[in-house]
Design a protein around this motif. Sequence first.
Motif, PDB file in Angstrom:
ATOM      1  N   GLN A 133       0.819  -1.207   0.000  1.00 61.97           N
ATOM      2  CA  GLN A 133       0.000   0.000   0.000  1.00 61.97           C
ATOM      3  C   GLN A 133       0.853   1.256   0.000  1.00 61.97           C
ATOM      4  O   GLN A 133       0.550   2.230  -0.671  1.00 61.97           O
ATOM      5  CB  GLN A 133      -0.915  -0.015   1.232  1.00 61.97           C
ATOM      6  N   GLU A 134       1.923   1.245   0.785  1.00 62.15           N
ATOM      7  CA  GLU A 134       2.694   2.462   0.985  1.00 62.15           C
ATOM      8  C   GLU A 134       4.098   2.272   0.411  1.00 62.15           C
ATOM      9  O   GLU A 134       4.993   1.764   1.095  1.00 62.15           O
ATOM     10  CB  GLU A 134       2.742   2.753   2.489  1.00 62.15           C
TER      11      GLU A 134
ATOM     12  N   GLN B  85       4.610   4.329  -6.695  1.00 60.93           N
ATOM     13  CA  GLN B  85       3.840   3.101  -6.795  1.00 60.93           C
ATOM     14  C   GLN B  85       4.144   2.400  -8.125  1.00 60.93           C
ATOM     15  O   GLN B  85       4.211   1.183  -8.181  1.00 60.93           O
ATOM     16  CB  GLN B  85       2.347   3.393  -6.630  1.00 60.93           C
TER      17      GLN B  85
ATOM     18  N   ALA C 170      -3.575   4.664  -1.038  1.00 65.85           N
ATOM     19  CA  ALA C 170      -2.926   5.899  -0.606  1.00 65.85           C
ATOM     20  C   ALA C 170      -2.851   6.933  -1.730  1.00 65.85           C
ATOM     21  O   ALA C 170      -2.324   8.013  -1.537  1.00 65.85           O
ATOM     22  CB  ALA C 170      -1.527   5.589  -0.082  1.00 65.85           C
TER      23      ALA C 170
END
Lengths: 342, 331
Positions: B97-98, B161, B184
């Motif tokens: 996610q991060e 990302q 995010a």
Amino acid sequence: MTAFLQVEGLQKYFPIGKNFLGRPTQVVKAVEDVSFATERGKTLGIVGESGCGKSTTARLLMDLSPPDQGRITIDGQAYGKGAGRKPITALRKRMQMVFQDSYASLNARLTIEESIAFGPKINGASDREASTKARDLLDRVGLDPDNFIRRYPHELSGGQRQRVNIARALAIDPEIVILDEAVSALDKSVQAQVLNLLADLKAEFDLTYLFISHDLNVVQYVSDDVIVMYLGQVVESGPAQAMYSTPAHPYTAALLSALPALHPKDRKTRAPLEGDPPNPISPPSGCRFHPRCPFAEPMCAETVPLLADIGGGRHVACHMRVPGSGYPDVRPIVTVAPSPTA
Amino acid sequence: MDNIVEVRDLCVTFKTSEGSVYAVSNVNLDLAEGKTLALLGESGSGKSVTMKSLMRLHPPHKTQITGSIQVAGRDVLALGNRELSDMRGKDIAMVFQEPMLAFDPVFKVGDQIAEVVMRHEGCSYEAGRDRALEMMECVHIPSPRKRLDAYPHEMSGGMRQRAMIALALACRPTVLLADEPTTALDATVQIQVLLLLRELQREFGMSMIFVTHDVGVAIEVADEIAVMYGGRIVEQGPVDEVMTDPWHPYTQGLLGATVYPNMDPATRLVSIPGAPPQLYRQITECAFAPRCPHATDECHDPLPPPTQTDQRMARCIRLPEVAGALPRASV
């Protein structure tokens, strides 16, 4: 005639970095010339992506960080520093705020009752009155007072804590409540409970909401009017339903068309915009959206478009859309269709 | 069709100072080659725990995993440490996610991608950097040659990302696990990354498991969907069927609680009362029963086997009666 809540020319630059004389080397233009108004009992939605200045706007309204410029009036009464303005503490009795992080915004060492009763107490209520108020409000937000009043924030779930935050915001009978991503951190099933609760409380206490969120669907659902922000500026404002059905600004259209589909047959085949929102430290010249805008012309990089009236209570800041923004040869914009609905 | 991932009766229990947490109970999953499965659920439903089990990323001494996990023909739970690191990044890779937390902040992005290739393919640094460049082009990072020498903090969220995806795909894994990869990100960037993942999946012919809490995101990417609640899969099936005709009361409630575009402001949202269960005890009955509008006394008895058709599965004993009970007509 002035509106119930009127905000004019709000501005905030944050200095960052310092040279050897202690002067800032750069500034973040977080909020620039933001104006809006709303009537009593309405909900004004503020949408935009991260870094667009929507939360900073909320904090400026509450004077949690002091605005560089701007004028805030409620019922014609101005607040803030300056002649003829009432102090900000008087404003905070009329306007309260609920934050996104339900845990960080409660004092971990106060019980739920102490947190809610705090506001009434410093505003002159007796301990008994404040305690009664806290119990009433807990009941109103759907938490059993006998069960919750002596608990601490860490003993509650996220949804319960956000109910406590709402109760606390209502404890000094405000007229306006700022909801800054107040339901964003909650799971969907709990989010729906809190949204229903907010609708009930609004009707019961005749509240005016400023609803700040990045979730376009939720903003459309709760708002009467919406303003769209991009890199510290308002790019479009107007009644929610009209804006969502025929977005006027290319950025609004892109945001709506970036929403995920609701059925596999409606899946997106291309992204409406390329790249990320630029850094607010050195925003693009002219229209701040022009580097990502599919309709941009050379003049968009040169002249800052101002919000222009397009009728029906709607305003848009776009040279390609409105002749009044200073571009004589306007051609109609092919708006990107908003997300298909079932 | 062969299944590239087969999970049978997976149970994951964490030992904590406050007792055991029964995070995942009796999960069965099949993923066919080239398909995308979305694990949909709220926080604490066990979706990320299930994913991390596929790569054995949980701390070994605090985690008890039972059942069986087959990924690309390997018995994941039987692998030793050496074999595990051979598998991770090569057969199966993960996007987190991060990305700011997943990258090492003190190494250049290009070098971090090259390192994976060197480890798994035994090639030189130069060959690794070449692959890194190729991957950065693949994920449409602008001026990729320059970005090879960028540190993670020098990139924007969307670009990081993309770089994370380039890293995960550098050794052409057969299975890609994506753990809330767009949560995010901003709306206009989220759709770019979703489209990119779909494009790369087609191009590389890989299979994907996609964890999300967002119904819309699941619909954008998935062929199959598995809805998790309280550590169990409560419903599973083709995404269009589950989303238009949900069987399980929890799925129905979740869809009813989701605000959709152009919703009439006068409509009240269907709210599910209460909160998700605590998993400090082994829940043998239906975990959703305390919040379920259709619950009867039998719902508090141990769960019977799931109701299963060719394509769909749901775990609800009142299924025939509640399956058509959509709280609202349209999605």
